[in-house]
Design a protein around this motif. Structure first.
Motif, mmCIF file in Angstrom:
data_model
loop_
_atom_site.group_PDB
_atom_site.id
_atom_site.type_symbol
_atom_site.label_atom_id
_atom_site.label_comp_id
_atom_site.label_asym_id
_atom_site.label_seq_id
_atom_site.Cartn_x
_atom_site.Cartn_y
_atom_site.Cartn_z
ATOM 1 N N ALA A 106 15.346 -5.239 13.385
ATOM 2 C CA ALA A 106 14.593 -4.130 13.975
ATOM 3 C C ALA A 106 13.265 -4.649 14.515
ATOM 4 O O ALA A 106 12.679 -5.598 13.984
ATOM 5 C CB ALA A 106 14.340 -3.043 12.939
ATOM 6 N N ALA A 107 12.793 -3.996 15.566
ATOM 7 C CA ALA A 107 11.500 -4.363 16.157
ATOM 8 C C ALA A 107 10.365 -3.892 15.246
ATOM 9 O O ALA A 107 10.529 -2.989 14.451
ATOM 10 C CB ALA A 107 11.370 -3.735 17.538
ATOM 11 N N GLY A 108 9.224 -4.566 15.389
ATOM 12 C CA GLY A 108 8.039 -4.172 14.639
ATOM 13 C C GLY A 108 7.411 -5.344 13.920
ATOM 14 O O GLY A 108 7.861 -6.485 14.028
ATOM 15 N N LYS A 109 6.359 -5.048 13.176
ATOM 16 C CA LYS A 109 5.665 -6.087 12.405
ATOM 17 C C LYS A 109 6.435 -6.352 11.117
ATOM 18 O O LYS A 109 6.961 -5.438 10.494
ATOM 19 C CB LYS A 109 4.244 -5.644 12.092
ATOM 20 C CG LYS A 109 3.378 -5.542 13.337
ATOM 21 C CD LYS A 109 1.917 -5.428 12.973
ATOM 22 C CE LYS A 109 1.034 -5.244 14.179
ATOM 23 N NZ LYS A 109 1.119 -6.282 15.171
ATOM 24 N N LYS A 110 6.482 -7.633 10.731
ATOM 25 C CA LYS A 110 7.164 -8.063 9.503
ATOM 26 C C LYS A 110 6.213 -8.969 8.739
ATOM 27 O O LYS A 110 5.501 -9.794 9.319
ATOM 28 C CB LYS A 110 8.456 -8.841 9.816
ATOM 29 C CG LYS A 110 9.377 -8.178 10.822
ATOM 30 C CD LYS A 110 10.020 -6.944 10.291
ATOM 31 C CE LYS A 110 10.920 -6.335 11.367
ATOM 32 N NZ LYS A 110 11.296 -4.999 11.109
ATOM 33 N N TRP A 111 6.187 -8.793 7.426
ATOM 34 C CA TRP A 111 5.292 -9.560 6.573
ATOM 35 C C TRP A 111 6.074 -10.192 5.428
ATOM 36 O O TRP A 111 6.903 -9.540 4.791
ATOM 37 C CB TRP A 111 4.224 -8.648 5.983
ATOM 38 C CG TRP A 111 3.400 -7.922 6.993
ATOM 39 C CD1 TRP A 111 2.256 -8.376 7.605
ATOM 40 C CD2 TRP A 111 3.618 -6.610 7.513
ATOM 41 N NE1 TRP A 111 1.771 -7.424 8.469
ATOM 42 C CE2 TRP A 111 2.585 -6.324 8.431
ATOM 43 C CE3 TRP A 111 4.603 -5.638 7.294
ATOM 44 C CZ2 TRP A 111 2.505 -5.132 9.115
ATOM 45 C CZ3 TRP A 111 4.523 -4.444 7.976
ATOM 46 C CH2 TRP A 111 3.475 -4.197 8.882
ATOM 47 N N TYR A 112 5.776 -11.482 5.151
ATOM 48 C CA TYR A 112 6.446 -12.221 4.087
ATOM 49 C C TYR A 112 5.398 -13.005 3.309
ATOM 50 O O TYR A 112 4.466 -13.564 3.892
ATOM 51 C CB TYR A 112 7.483 -13.187 4.662
ATOM 52 C CG TYR A 112 8.492 -12.495 5.551
ATOM 53 C CD1 TYR A 112 9.601 -11.868 5.016
ATOM 54 C CD2 TYR A 112 8.295 -12.445 6.930
ATOM 55 C CE1 TYR A 112 10.512 -11.204 5.830
ATOM 56 C CE2 TYR A 112 9.202 -11.782 7.754
ATOM 57 C CZ TYR A 112 10.299 -11.168 7.201
ATOM 58 O OH TYR A 112 11.188 -10.510 8.013
ATOM 59 N N ILE A 113 5.568 -13.052 1.996
ATOM 60 C CA ILE A 113 4.651 -13.814 1.152
ATOM 61 C C ILE A 113 5.444 -14.573 0.089
ATOM 62 O O ILE A 113 6.589 -14.233 -0.206
ATOM 63 C CB ILE A 113 3.598 -12.912 0.450
ATOM 64 C CG1 ILE A 113 4.270 -11.941 -0.534
ATOM 65 C CG2 ILE A 113 2.753 -12.170 1.479
ATOM 66 C CD1 ILE A 113 3.289 -11.163 -1.401
ATOM 67 N N CYS A 114 4.805 -15.600 -0.480
ATOM 68 C CA CYS A 114 5.332 -16.254 -1.667
ATOM 69 C C CYS A 114 4.803 -15.486 -2.869
ATOM 70 O O CYS A 114 3.610 -15.177 -2.945
ATOM 71 C CB CYS A 114 4.895 -17.713 -1.744
ATOM 72 S SG CYS A 114 5.530 -18.556 -3.227
ATOM 73 N N GLY A 115 5.694 -15.180 -3.815
ATOM 74 C CA GLY A 115 5.315 -14.375 -4.970
ATOM 75 C C GLY A 115 4.789 -15.155 -6.154
ATOM 76 O O GLY A 115 4.394 -14.553 -7.153
ATOM 77 N N PHE A 116 4.766 -16.486 -6.078
ATOM 78 C CA PHE A 116 4.219 -17.260 -7.187
ATOM 79 C C PHE A 116 2.705 -17.063 -7.229
ATOM 80 O O PHE A 116 2.039 -16.998 -6.182
ATOM 81 C CB PHE A 116 4.555 -18.749 -7.034
ATOM 82 C CG PHE A 116 5.894 -19.127 -7.603
ATOM 83 C CD1 PHE A 116 5.981 -19.958 -8.710
ATOM 84 C CD2 PHE A 116 7.066 -18.644 -7.035
ATOM 85 C CE1 PHE A 116 7.209 -20.315 -9.238
ATOM 86 C CE2 PHE A 116 8.298 -18.990 -7.555
ATOM 87 C CZ PHE A 116 8.383 -19.818 -8.661
ATOM 88 N N THR A 117 2.154 -16.995 -8.415
ATOM 89 C CA THR A 117 0.743 -16.704 -8.614
ATOM 90 C C THR A 117 -0.145 -17.621 -7.783
ATOM 91 O O THR A 117 -0.041 -18.846 -7.865
ATOM 92 C CB THR A 117 0.368 -16.840 -10.110
ATOM 93 O OG1 THR A 117 1.201 -15.963 -10.865
ATOM 94 C CG2 THR A 117 -1.092 -16.486 -10.345
ATOM 95 N N GLY A 118 -0.978 -16.998 -6.948
ATOM 96 C CA GLY A 118 -1.971 -17.705 -6.152
ATOM 97 C C GLY A 118 -1.465 -18.268 -4.830
ATOM 98 O O GLY A 118 -2.274 -18.646 -3.982
ATOM 99 N N HIS A 119 -0.176 -18.369 -4.637
ATOM 100 C CA HIS A 119 0.334 -19.003 -3.420
ATOM 101 C C HIS A 119 0.011 -18.204 -2.157
ATOM 102 O O HIS A 119 -0.366 -18.780 -1.136
ATOM 103 C CB HIS A 119 1.840 -19.243 -3.521
ATOM 104 C CG HIS A 119 2.190 -20.328 -4.493
ATOM 105 N ND1 HIS A 119 3.435 -20.894 -4.543
ATOM 106 C CD2 HIS A 119 1.459 -20.954 -5.451
ATOM 107 C CE1 HIS A 119 3.461 -21.824 -5.493
ATOM 108 N NE2 HIS A 119 2.272 -21.862 -6.058
ATOM 109 N N CYS A 120 0.150 -16.907 -2.216
ATOM 110 C CA CYS A 120 -0.177 -16.083 -1.045
ATOM 111 C C CYS A 120 -1.658 -16.233 -0.696
ATOM 112 O O CYS A 120 -2.004 -16.406 0.473
ATOM 113 C CB CYS A 120 0.174 -14.619 -1.328
ATOM 114 S SG CYS A 120 -0.286 -13.487 0.005
#
Length: 162
Positions: free
Chosen positions: A98-112
């Protein structure tokens, strides 16, 4: 006869091929993959993502993961408590459906907070056609008469083969 029909079909497909656009596959971070000390903003800045493209997150799953999050969670590096939103294999595939903004992060503590996060905008429609090859450049330079003559001869040849 079957060979001649195959050649006609091949010619038609080859003639239309420059108008067909294929989805792109992106390995997030290219050769670096998904890890600390990679600037994913720089990685994404010159890329255009379209519906149908695919992201591949490649990483060591003992020390990283991938969560698809909201814009607010991205900005605050908030890892969702629902693990069903995470990916944990180290070789994760995400189809951009789908079109639009997409956000991804690493869930390990402090990595994001250390920059292990990716924000992209997925565009609707199809990717622009690749640069022209010799055949499409020749076609672009052909006059209308030459194109009509070629099409007429192709149709005549197809009718003769039937």
């Amino acid at each position: 006869m079957a060979v001649h029909r195959s050649l006609v079909i091949f010619a038609i497909v080859a003639f239309m091929a420059p108008t067909i656009s294929l989805a792109m596959d992106y390995v997030v971070g290219d050769d670096n993959g998904w890890k600390l000390e990679v600037n994913y903003t720089d990685w994404a800045k010159d890329k255009q993502f379209y519906v149908g493209d695919t992201l591949f997150f490649k990483y060591n799953n003992a020390s990283h993961n991938v969560y698809k999050v909201t814009g607010d969670d991205f900005n605050s590096c908030n890892v969702p408590s629902n693990n069903s939103l995470g990916l944990f294999t180290g070789n994760d595939k995400i189809n951009l459906a789908a079109a639009g903004k997409k956000w991804y992060i690493c869930g390990f503590t402090g990595h994001c907070n250390q920059g292990m996060k990716l924000k992209i905008t997925v565009l609707d429609g199809t990717a622009p056609a690749p640069p022209p090859n010799a055949a499409s450049t020749l076609l672009a330079k052909a006059t209308n008469f030459q194109i009509m003559l070629g099409m007429t001869l192709s149709i005549a040849a197809a009718l003769i083969m039937v």
